[in-house]
Design a protein around this motif. Structure first.
Motif, mmCIF file in Angstrom:
data_model
loop_
_atom_site.group_PDB
_atom_site.id
_atom_site.type_symbol
_atom_site.label_atom_id
_atom_site.label_comp_id
_atom_site.label_asym_id
_atom_site.label_seq_id
_atom_site.Cartn_x
_atom_site.Cartn_y
_atom_site.Cartn_z
ATOM 1 N N THR A 24 1.810 7.697 -4.010
ATOM 2 C CA THR A 24 2.632 6.566 -4.735
ATOM 3 C C THR A 24 2.149 6.139 -5.833
ATOM 4 N N PRO A 25 2.664 6.378 -6.902
ATOM 5 C CA PRO A 25 1.904 5.702 -7.920
ATOM 6 C C PRO A 25 1.989 4.303 -8.619
ATOM 7 N N VAL A 50 -3.626 2.513 -1.699
ATOM 8 C CA VAL A 50 -3.401 2.016 -3.127
ATOM 9 C C VAL A 50 -4.335 3.282 -3.722
ATOM 10 N N PRO A 51 -3.444 4.060 -4.688
ATOM 11 C CA PRO A 51 -4.229 5.429 -5.241
ATOM 12 C C PRO A 51 -5.186 4.980 -6.689
ATOM 13 N N ALA A 52 -4.799 3.853 -7.237
ATOM 14 C CA ALA A 52 -5.487 3.504 -8.373
ATOM 15 C C ALA A 52 -5.685 1.882 -8.601
ATOM 16 N N ILE A 53 -6.926 1.772 -9.028
ATOM 17 C CA ILE A 53 -7.098 0.026 -9.184
ATOM 18 C C ILE A 53 -7.382 -0.028 -10.566
ATOM 19 N N GLU A 54 -7.007 -1.077 -11.169
ATOM 20 C CA GLU A 54 -7.300 -1.447 -12.582
ATOM 21 C C GLU A 54 -8.127 -2.731 -12.588
ATOM 22 N N LEU A 217 3.542 -0.451 -1.144
ATOM 23 C CA LEU A 217 3.749 1.209 -1.286
ATOM 24 C C LEU A 217 4.567 1.618 -0.438
ATOM 25 N N LYS A 218 4.993 1.025 0.586
ATOM 26 C CA LYS A 218 6.307 1.392 1.377
ATOM 27 C C LYS A 218 7.330 1.483 0.552
#
Ligand SMILES: O=C(O)C(=O)C[C@H](O)[C@H](O)COP(=O)(O)O
Length: 223
Positions: A24-25, A50-54, A217-218
């Motif tokens: 989930t982007p 969480v797929p990505a952390i900035e 995310l849900k």
């Protein structure tokens, strides 16, 4: 014809989409004030899926936070944000960032991005800014601040004009409205501080962050 464009010798940069494939982007955007918070924060976000952390370069500790997270991340990809100076690019790469994000675009930043060989998402909020970024080879752009510049309606206007450009809206994106963005065909991801607000990090409220990220995310996955 002599317009400033992607240096002819540079191969196209990789893009961020493959890093998010199958997930989930949502990108958790962080402002971290203490390096010792990097690991528990990473753990809370990874547990939530969480797929990505900035990690934004808004605090003096940001590069050290990226370094720690990049070394320990198992499921999330770690990137650097708020890149506004050419020097930020090599610094972020050397810290271990796997993708780079900036609030805007300039030819000098484009050149620095090509030198890193990493995916870079520059910001754009107008057709002219999209053109400038695209002429330099960037087809994944950040739409910031999305809320202030028209939100989903702006993206709908851009889609027929720029079918080869996709966006990551940030700035006013929330758990509640992320799906309004993610449903659009020209949106590849959405980001924001809503999964790990700065104050929650300062309070070391890892359970709270886990809850916020899990809910976000849900809701986003329902898009
Ligand atoms: O640091 C950058 O390069 C930015 O562009 C900022 C972030 O994208 C926004 O801070 C996210 O917006 P909020 O989630 O509404 O706070």
């Amino acid at each position: 014809m002599t317009y400033m464009a992607k240096p002819a010798a540079s191969a196209a940069l990789p893009t961020v989409r493959p890093l998010l494939a199958g997930r989930t982007p949502l990108i958790a955007i962080l402002q971290v004030d203490r390096v010792e918070d990097a690991l528990p924060l990473l753990e809370a976000l990874e547990e939530s899926g969480v797929p990505a952390i900035e990690v934004t370069l808004r605090t003096p500790q940001a590069l050290a936070v990226i370094e720690t997270m990049a070394k320990h991340a198992r499921q999330a990809v770690i990137g650097a944000g708020t890149l506004t100076l050419p020097a930020h690019f090599a610094q972020s790469r050397d810290a271990g960032a796997r993708f780079l994000v900036g609030p805007g675009f300039s030819p000098a930043l484009a050149e620095a991005a090509y030198q890193t060989g990493l995916p870079f998402i520059p910001g754009a909020v107008s057709p002219s800014e999209i053109l400038a970024a695209r002429e330099h080879g960037f087809h994944e752009l950040k739409f910031f601040p999305a809320e202030l510049h028209g939100g989903p309606a702006w993206l709908k206007h851009m889609e027929p004009l720029f079918p080869d450009v996709v966006f990551c809206p940030t700035g006013g994106v929330t758990a509640a409205n992320s799906r309004d963005f993610l449903q659009l065909p020209n949106v590849f991801a959405a980001g924001g501080v809503f999964m790990a607000p700065r104050q929650s990090v300062l309070d070391r409220d890892w359970a709270g962050i886990r809850g916020l990220a899990t809910t976000a995310l849900k809701l986003a996955a329902a898009a």
